[in-house]
Design an enzyme around this catalytic site. Structure first.
Site, PDB file in Angstrom:
ATOM      1  N   SER A 251      36.101  16.336  62.519  1.00  0.00           N
ATOM      2  CA  SER A 251      36.149  17.309  63.612  1.00  0.00           C
ATOM      3  C   SER A 251      34.834  18.061  63.821  1.00  0.00           C
ATOM      4  O   SER A 251      33.958  18.092  62.955  1.00  0.00           O
ATOM      5  CB  SER A 251      37.278  18.333  63.446  1.00  0.00           C
ATOM      6  OG  SER A 251      38.518  17.685  63.353  1.00  0.00           O
ATOM      7  N   SER A 289      38.852  12.790  64.825  1.00  0.00           N
ATOM      8  CA  SER A 289      38.004  13.977  64.880  1.00  0.00           C
ATOM      9  C   SER A 289      38.526  14.924  65.948  1.00  0.00           C
ATOM     10  O   SER A 289      38.620  14.557  67.119  1.00  0.00           O
ATOM     11  CB  SER A 289      36.555  13.573  65.210  1.00  0.00           C
ATOM     12  OG  SER A 289      35.709  14.693  65.273  1.00  0.00           O
ATOM     13  N   ASP A 291      37.771  17.599  68.359  1.00  0.00           N
ATOM     14  CA  ASP A 291      36.548  18.081  68.991  1.00  0.00           C
ATOM     15  C   ASP A 291      36.929  19.119  70.038  1.00  0.00           C
ATOM     16  O   ASP A 291      37.325  18.784  71.166  1.00  0.00           O
ATOM     17  CB  ASP A 291      35.782  16.919  69.633  1.00  0.00           C
ATOM     18  CG  ASP A 291      35.493  15.798  68.634  1.00  0.00           C
ATOM     19  OD1 ASP A 291      35.536  16.057  67.421  1.00  0.00           O
ATOM     20  OD2 ASP A 291      35.227  14.666  69.068  1.00  0.00           O
TER      21      ASP A 291
END
Length: 381
Positions: A251, A289, A291
């Site tokens: 992330s 991830s 984001d």
């Protein structure tokens, strides 16, 4: 003006510009989010024994004296495998009135509690209403015992009490302590850009907690270096839950600040442009991830309040917002992209090797090798 803050952090660690990386745009005096007037950043860093590599970052949009005073704000999620609390209220009102905390994934609730406790102790009248703190996270489980009771509410208070203006540290500090970026040691990074607007000058600053990216994707100054930097990648062979740890998981939280007068929708549009700045460093935004990006404007102080009403409205009880015309917004988008790109590379450059839980090692970006690769590319051109 000395350019030393552009080249090194307060503790003397190299920043990306020290590698000779060319960057577009004009940075502010500290090349940091704290170049935006009023913005303060503080850290609580926890490094203990072999397994604790974590911490808390606090960002105060208007400093201690401005807690509770709303800023126009907007957020954007490029990929939702992450957490940023308080975003429903930001979406509803277009405003951000409280400090922002950033930590590791399993510390969100404790930092949330810590922000509430700190506001209650320091601003009791504000806490008598309701508090919806904004807390973001990235996953520190490769280096850090993420399930242990290490982050506590008091660490959020320590980060808030440490918040200051001026040059700020980068790399393995605060919430970025246990993080990795492009399978190198990553963490906290910042940068800024000055935008001329007629006779006015405004600043756009970015702060990243960088914990994303596959090694082979890494791109610096438009030069794809990932294939040349494949060596020394211990994260590529790690397993989690009896499966290989997916490359690029972890992330990234990005906070963008500006003193330019913007509408909430314009802040949201700037938050979307964070994706382009990250993309310039090579990432394709992987599924594992989270984001998530936040942007706010410190202009128009006094507007966008949600105070409890007392009696009928007065004849002139209206909010007024001054804002950059939409047709003039592009330079602020460009500044956002430029600052985010450099902030990511600062988080990588201002770092050293780190060993954490179970002997897991995260190597530092090989700065000398990067210098040589970029110099060779420049000579070839």
């Amino acid at each position: 003006m000395s350019h030393a803050p552009h080249l090194r952090t307060p503790s003397g660690k190299e920043r990306a510009r020290a590698l000779g990386i060319p960057f577009a745009g004009e940075p502010g005096p500290y090349n940091a989010i704290t170049d935006v007037p009023g913005v303060a950043v503080g850290y609580a860093t926890l490094i203990k024994g072999e397994a604790v590599r974590t911490g808390v970052t606090a960002i105060l949009p208007r400093g201690r004296e401005g807690v509770g005073s709303p800023c126009a704000a907007g957020f954007y999620s490029l990929n939702g495998n992450g957490e940023l609390t308080g975003t429903h209220w930001i979406e509803e009102t277009g405003s951000l009135a409280l400090p922002v905390g950033i930590t590791d994934t399993h510390g969100v609730g404790l930092v949330h509690r810590g922000l509430i406790d700190w506001i209650g102790a320091n601003y009791p009248a504000l806490a008598e209403k309701w508090l919806l703190p904004v807390v973001g996270e990235t996953w520190s489980g490769y280096l850090n015992d993420i399930n242990g009771p290490h982050i506590q509410p008091l660490h959020a208070a320590h980060a808030l009490d440490a918040a200051a203006r001026g040059p700020i540290e980068e790399g393995s500090v605060g919430g970025g302590t246990g993080m990795n970026c492009y399978q190198y040691k990553g963490g906290s990074g910042t940068a800024s850009r000055v935008v001329a607007y007629g006779p006015h000058q405004y600043t756009v600053g970015a702060f990243v907690q960088a914990n994303f990216g596959v090694r082979t994707e890494l791109t610096i100054a438009g030069v794809h270096l990932g294939d040349a930097l494949r060596d020394d990648n211990p994260m590529s062979s790690v397993r989690a839950a009896d499966a290989p740890l997916p490359g690029g998981s972890g992330s990234v939280i990005v906070v963008v600040a500006t003193d330019a007068p913007l509408l909430p929708a314009q802040c949201k549009a700037m938050a979307r442009r964070v994706s382009i700045g990250l993309g310039r460093t090579g990432t394709s935004g992987g599924h594992f991830s989270g984001d998530v990006f936040l942007a706010f404007s410190t202009a128009n102080e006094g507007a966008l309040r949600s105070d409890f009403p007392d009696g009928p409205p007065g004849p002139d009880e209206f909010d007024t917002l001054r804002f950059i015309p939409w047709g003039r917004i592009d330079p602020f988008y460009a500044a956002t992209v430029q600052a985010v790109e450099e902030a990511v590379l600062n988080s990588l450059t201002a770092n050293e090797d780190m060993v954490g839980r179970d002997g897991h090692r995260s190597p530092a970006l090989p700065r000398d090798q990067v210098r040589k690769l970029l110099a060779a590319r420049s000579a070839a051109e």
